[in-house]
Design an enzyme around this catalytic site. Structure first.
Site, mmCIF file in Angstrom:
data_model
loop_
_atom_site.group_PDB
_atom_site.id
_atom_site.type_symbol
_atom_site.label_atom_id
_atom_site.label_comp_id
_atom_site.label_asym_id
_atom_site.label_seq_id
_atom_site.Cartn_x
_atom_site.Cartn_y
_atom_site.Cartn_z
ATOM 1 N N ARG A 70 0.847 -1.191 0.000
ATOM 2 C CA ARG A 70 0.000 0.000 0.000
ATOM 3 C C ARG A 70 0.883 1.242 0.000
ATOM 4 O O ARG A 70 1.990 1.233 0.534
ATOM 5 C CB ARG A 70 -0.902 0.018 1.235
ATOM 6 C CG ARG A 70 -2.052 -0.965 1.170
ATOM 7 C CD ARG A 70 -2.966 -0.827 2.370
ATOM 8 N NE ARG A 70 -2.331 -1.235 3.600
ATOM 9 C CZ ARG A 70 -1.776 -0.417 4.481
ATOM 10 N NH1 ARG A 70 -1.797 0.897 4.285
ATOM 11 N NH2 ARG A 70 -1.188 -0.874 5.556
ATOM 12 N N TYR A 198 -1.819 -3.514 -6.845
ATOM 13 C CA TYR A 198 -1.522 -4.309 -5.654
ATOM 14 C C TYR A 198 -2.533 -4.154 -4.533
ATOM 15 O O TYR A 198 -2.879 -3.028 -4.154
ATOM 16 C CB TYR A 198 -0.134 -3.946 -5.095
ATOM 17 C CG TYR A 198 0.426 -5.086 -4.273
ATOM 18 C CD1 TYR A 198 1.088 -6.133 -4.898
ATOM 19 C CD2 TYR A 198 0.236 -5.153 -2.909
ATOM 20 C CE1 TYR A 198 1.560 -7.206 -4.172
ATOM 21 C CE2 TYR A 198 0.706 -6.226 -2.168
ATOM 22 C CZ TYR A 198 1.376 -7.253 -2.813
ATOM 23 O OH TYR A 198 1.832 -8.326 -2.092
ATOM 24 N N LYS A 207 -9.633 -1.944 1.700
ATOM 25 C CA LYS A 207 -9.278 -0.786 2.531
ATOM 26 C C LYS A 207 -10.048 0.469 2.102
ATOM 27 O O LYS A 207 -10.483 1.249 2.941
ATOM 28 C CB LYS A 207 -7.773 -0.525 2.459
ATOM 29 C CG LYS A 207 -6.920 -1.722 2.828
ATOM 30 C CD LYS A 207 -7.174 -2.177 4.233
ATOM 31 C CE LYS A 207 -6.165 -3.256 4.639
ATOM 32 N NZ LYS A 207 -6.425 -3.712 6.013
ATOM 33 N N HIS A 227 -10.612 -1.775 11.569
ATOM 34 C CA HIS A 227 -9.532 -2.659 11.106
ATOM 35 C C HIS A 227 -9.338 -3.749 12.168
ATOM 36 O O HIS A 227 -8.376 -3.719 12.941
ATOM 37 C CB HIS A 227 -8.260 -1.798 10.951
ATOM 38 C CG HIS A 227 -7.145 -2.485 10.233
ATOM 39 N ND1 HIS A 227 -5.822 -2.122 10.389
ATOM 40 C CD2 HIS A 227 -7.131 -3.493 9.330
ATOM 41 C CE1 HIS A 227 -5.055 -2.871 9.625
ATOM 42 N NE2 HIS A 227 -5.824 -3.720 8.981
ATOM 43 N N SER A 249 -1.362 -3.415 10.507
ATOM 44 C CA SER A 249 -1.073 -4.357 9.429
ATOM 45 C C SER A 249 0.135 -5.235 9.776
ATOM 46 O O SER A 249 1.130 -4.746 10.310
ATOM 47 C CB SER A 249 -0.753 -3.576 8.154
ATOM 48 O OG SER A 249 -1.771 -2.656 7.906
ATOM 49 N N CYS A 251 0.634 -7.558 11.969
ATOM 50 C CA CYS A 251 0.943 -7.784 13.389
ATOM 51 C C CYS A 251 0.283 -9.058 13.901
ATOM 52 O O CYS A 251 0.097 -9.225 15.099
ATOM 53 C CB CYS A 251 0.479 -6.606 14.238
ATOM 54 S SG CYS A 251 1.548 -5.178 14.097
ATOM 55 N N ASP A 276 -9.527 -9.264 9.155
ATOM 56 C CA ASP A 276 -8.966 -7.933 8.858
ATOM 57 C C ASP A 276 -9.922 -6.779 9.128
ATOM 58 O O ASP A 276 -9.484 -5.722 9.541
ATOM 59 C CB ASP A 276 -8.525 -7.893 7.382
ATOM 60 C CG ASP A 276 -7.634 -6.699 7.075
ATOM 61 O OD1 ASP A 276 -6.738 -6.402 7.891
ATOM 62 O OD2 ASP A 276 -7.832 -6.055 6.022
ATOM 63 N N ARG A 365 1.574 -12.220 -0.573
ATOM 64 C CA ARG A 365 0.228 -12.467 -0.040
ATOM 65 C C ARG A 365 -0.397 -13.726 -0.615
ATOM 66 O O ARG A 365 -0.056 -14.165 -1.715
ATOM 67 C CB ARG A 365 -0.677 -11.281 -0.410
ATOM 68 C CG ARG A 365 -0.241 -9.943 0.160
ATOM 69 C CD ARG A 365 -0.606 -9.827 1.604
ATOM 70 N NE ARG A 365 -0.186 -8.567 2.199
ATOM 71 C CZ ARG A 365 -0.888 -7.948 3.149
ATOM 72 N NH1 ARG A 365 -2.011 -8.445 3.597
ATOM 73 N NH2 ARG A 365 -0.440 -6.821 3.677
#
Ligand code: OXD
Ligand code: MN
Length: 580
Positions: A70, A198, A207, A227, A249, A251, A276, A365
């Site tokens: 991102r 991406y 997002k 989130h 993100s 974590c 997420d 990913r």
């Protein structure tokens, strides 16, 4: 296929006029459509077939090497009044933003197909779900959206019924990072994204819609778009508590959402609802409920193995799109942290050479359907969602934050969320490992001024009959030699157990200036090789470090000026005063 919704028809026609595609394809979400897209991408070399014996129906996509994460510095929230976007967002005047981004869209689909992708975020029949349409020139985006959202005919039918939808216009453009922009227009419920193919830059349901636009919409309509993962923890006697957990993100949200109970905690079960994003609403009885707006996982691959996340490891062995992983000589996907196999080619397709860095990109990913997860909860499809017993905030902190603590009440919990900080990861472009404030893990995702956002959180208290309890966890505390003090992964269930026992009024704690912290005896650590010293360190609240933390939080809140609610600064002062 086309639509009876005139606004949608007109918008598609306008987008085609601007971008000038060779053809327009309305996506119905069917298997044959998916198969044809895969064929097309294979023929163009945009997908690579992985070993079909070991990984049936798995494919690899390699993104442009300059397009791997991102781009927060190129992401804007464009509101008429700059203050409404707040210091937490890059801002541009909407007229200027449209001018800039439309110049990049001008003719960009020449020679390409424009795909029109209707999708629904949340179970199609849920009153809490919301729809959108993404226009894109990337077949990779279509394939991913088909996994990540309820995409196709049923979504279009709901749009035609409801009459409303979020508009997302996307083009990969020429992939030049200098000509990349991710623009949000929350006042018009629309998104324009160009120059990246991406993840969160391009799969606009995730997002851009489900967090930035939805958070704005949620404030207007009295709910929350967060989130957060959503997980159910079932005790041996069959009582299940659902937790919504916000972590920045990369974590470990996916790992926690799919936690495998260790053998030392027999009879416990963990159910995944989401990994997420959570949309939280208050039901008719004043309970906070959550749905997962997504229907798939777009998870970080490196580090996934049977020890860290057996469910994910099993889940991604079939029907999975891999992005930017390495491959072995026999065509199996490979990444750092995998115990077996050797990379033959790295994420860029080069023969593997350790001198070039990791074989798989650190932000590589997997995209996979949520229903493939062995711990998938059938309640993921429940239109009414699940009731939330507790909210967890957390971050990656070497020091300061104890393993777990509980906020005094909802208001204090809002301060705990607002004061969150974490060391940065590879999920976004930029330096990795620096501590930054990331309130509610929403720093990159809140579509409006954080001051107003905290006020919205505080306002919800009065609308709930019994607000969930609020906790903070930190799996990442280290000793002075940089070793992790807590084993993490499946053992995190021990902490979740203390949390659900607190919710049920069954476990003890000591009151400290920062909230309630378990005494060593309150945590079940039987069978763990943890010295008493280590446990003491994990549960330590160092007043000097916390005074500095609270002062830093005060400085951070100041940046939001008079938009910060007095209740929040009051909570900060109360905690600071208690620390002496
Ligand atoms: C994600 C992120 O991809 O938070 O989920 O970056
Ligand atoms: Mn995320």
């Amino acid at each position: 296929m086309t639509t009876t919704n005139a606004a949608l028809r007109d918008w598609v026609a306008d987008a085609a006029k601007l971008t000038r595609p060779d053809r327009i394809q309305w996506c119905d979400g069917s298997q044959s459509e998916r198969d044809a897209l895969i064929e097309l991408m294979l023929a163009r070399g945009e997908l690579i077939t992985l070993n079909q014996e070991t990984h049936p129906h798995c494919y690899l996509h390699r993104s442009d090497p300059s397009d791997v994460a991102r781009v927060e510095h190129l992401t804007y929230v464009c509101t008429r009044n700059r203050e409404d976007a707040g210091p937490n967002n890059n801002w541009m005047d909407p007229a200027e933003a449209h001018r800039k981004v439309d110049a990049l869209f001008d003719g960009c689909m020449h020679g390409r197909t424009m795909y029109v992708v209707p999708y629904c975020m949340g179970p199609i029949g849920s009153p809490y779900a919301r729809c959108g349409v993404e226009i894109t020139d990337s077949p990779y985006v279509v394939l991913n959206m088909r996994i990540m959202t309820r995409m196709g005919v049923p979504a279009l039918q709901r749009i035609e019924r409801d009459g409303t939808f979020v508009r997302g216009l996307h083009s990969i453009g020429d992939l030049d990072p200098e000509r990349r922009l991710i623009m949000h227009f929350p006042e018009d419920l629309s998104i324009k994204s160009v120059g990246s193919g991406y993840g969160g830059n391009a799969l606009l349901g995730k997002k851009c819609h489900a967090l930035r636009i939805a958070s704005w919409q949620a404030r207007d309509e009295g709910w929350l778009a967060e989130h957060m993962l959503i997980v159910g923890v079932e005790s041996p006697d069959g009582e299940t508590h659902y937790l919504a957990c916000a972590f920045p993100s990369a974590c470990g949200k996916t790992n926690l959402a799919m936690l495998v109970p260790p053998a030392t905690l027999p009879g416990w079960k963990v159910w995944t609802i989401g990994d997420d994003i959570a949309w939280l609403s208050i039901d008719g009885e004043g309970r906070l409920r959550a749905i997962n707006p997504e229907s798939g996982f777009f998870g970080v691959v490196p580090g996934t193995n049977p020890k860290t996340n057996r469910n994910a490891y099993e889940m991604i062995r079939r029907n999975t799109i891999y992005t930017n992983v390495a491959v072995t000589a026999d065509g199996q996907p490979w990444w750092e942290g995998l115990a077996d196999g050797k990379p033959a080619r790295d994420w860029q397709g080069r023969p593997y050479d350790p001198a070039n860095g990791p074989a798989a990109h650190p932000n590589s990913r997997f995209t996979v359907a949520a229903s493939q997860n062995p711990s998938y909860s059938p309640l993921t499809e429940a239109p009414e969602g699940v009731p939330i017993s507790a909210i967890l905030f957390g971050g990656r902190r070497r020091k300061v934050a104890p393993l777990v603590y509980e906020a005094r009440d909802w208001r204090h919990g809002v301060l705990v969320g607002a004061g969150m900080a974490s060391e940065t990861t590879a999920a976004a472009v930029g330096k990795v490992g620096v501590v930054r404030r990331d309130p509610m893990a929403m720093k990159p995702f809140c579509g409006y001024n954080f001051g107003d956002y905290w006020a919205h959180w505080l306002n919800l208290e009065g609308k709930m009959s019994k607000p969930p309890r609020v906790f903070h966890v930190n799996w990442f505390r280290q000793d002075n030699d940089g070793r992790f003090l807590w084993p993490g992964f499946g053992e995190n269930l021990r902490v979740l157990r203390w949390i659900v026992d607190r919710c049920a009024g069954r476990s003890g704690a000591r009151e400290t200036p920062i909230g309630f912290v378990p005494e060593p005896r309150d945590l079940d650590v039987r069978g763990l090789a943890l010295g008493e010293d280590t446990l003491g360190k994990l549960l330590e609240v160092d007043p000097a470090a916390w005074r500095a933390e609270m002062d830093d939080i005060a400085g951070y809140l100041d940046d939001f000026g008079n938009r910060v609610p007095d209740t929040l600064t009051g909570e900060q002062r109360k905690t600071r005063a208690a620390l002496g």
